[in-house]
Design a protein around this motif. Structure first.
Motif: not given
Length: 261
Positions: A154, A164, A167, A169, A172-173, A196, A198
């Motif tokens: 991210t 950018r 995938r 995001d 990251s989760e 981070i 998320p």
């Protein structure tokens, strides 16, 4: 445990003075391993790969390397589409594998692509099955799992380049919910550390600067990363004409919820 974190060497767009000074600084602060988070070359030529491998080998540390978007053949579009990492594997395939370093397990992930169906092919992309495979291997290792790739998942706050990553995001989760506590990256050409979080879980994202002349917001630099049971300390070293000098050290502790121990 100490890691030496370099990125974006861009052999072909750097100077021998910078690379020699980096060698001297690294040898003055020896670590358990060298982490190279991509863009070893500028155009992906065999000569650049050979020179990059010579530089990495001269550090004389156990080493993990991942490719960056510049490590595909710039001047051969067909190769870039159909076999983008053949040259990279010829020179660095043996160093692109999980590596034990002290109490850590370093896990490689390729986020670079030779071609993508979007205008900026240099942007990152995460293959979620490969991410899950590395997460699983780190969880089973009994060591502190640390992931290494070229592109941040991210965008960083205040970085010299907005990323950018496709995938990113979702990746990251997944990383935040995993045992992996640290993501080591490059690409933005500036040193940066950020927690981070998320949703549920969290991880620490760390970027190294560049050892090239392709500068954005910072002079050439690399990171010295000291990891202990409570967290990590990062000292960015930046190039000042002839030598690399340390900037103030940043410290982030593991939180109780994400304690890797």
């Amino acid at each position: 445990m100490r890691l030496i974190h370099v990125s974006d060497i861009h052999v072909g767009a750097t100077s021998e003075a910078i690379l020699d000074a980096a060698h001297q600084a690294i040898k003055a602060h020896p670590g358990a391993a060298l982490v190279v988070s991509g863009d070893l070359t500028q155009r992906g030529s065999r000569d650049e790969f050979r020179r990059a491998r010579d530089w990495v080998d001269a550090v004389k540390l156990p080493t993990i390397v991942v490719p960056g978007n510049h490590d595909t053949p710039l001047l051969h579009p067909g190769h870039r589409v159909f076999k983008p990492f053949d040259r990279y594997r010829d020179y660095f395939g043996d160093l692109t594998r999980p590596l034990n370093a002290g109490a850590a397990r370093l896990l490689p992930l390729n986020t670079a692509r030779g071609w993508q169906s979007r205008a900026n092919w240099a942007e990152g992309s995460v293959a979620l099955d490969e991410l899950d495979e590395m997460i699983s291997e780190g969880a089973d290792s009994g060591a502190v799992p640390i992931m290494v790739c070229h592109h941040p998942f991210t965008p960083f706050s205040g970085a010299g380049l907005t990323t950018r990553t496709r995938r990113g995001d979702v990746a990251s989760e997944r990383l935040a919910r995993s045992p992996v506590r640290l993501l080591m990256t490059g690409h933005v050409h500036t040193p940066h550390i950020e927690r981070i979080a998320p949703g549920s879980g969290e991880y620490i994202a760390l970027s190294a600067g560049t050892l090239s002349l392709r500068l954005r917001a910072s002079p050439p630099g690399f990171n010295i990363v000291d990891i202990d049971a409570d967290g990590l300390s990062v000292a960015p070293y930046t190039y000042n004409h002839e030598t690399f000098e340390p900037l103030p050290t940043a410290r982030l502790d593991w939180t109780e919820a994400s304690d890797p121990g």
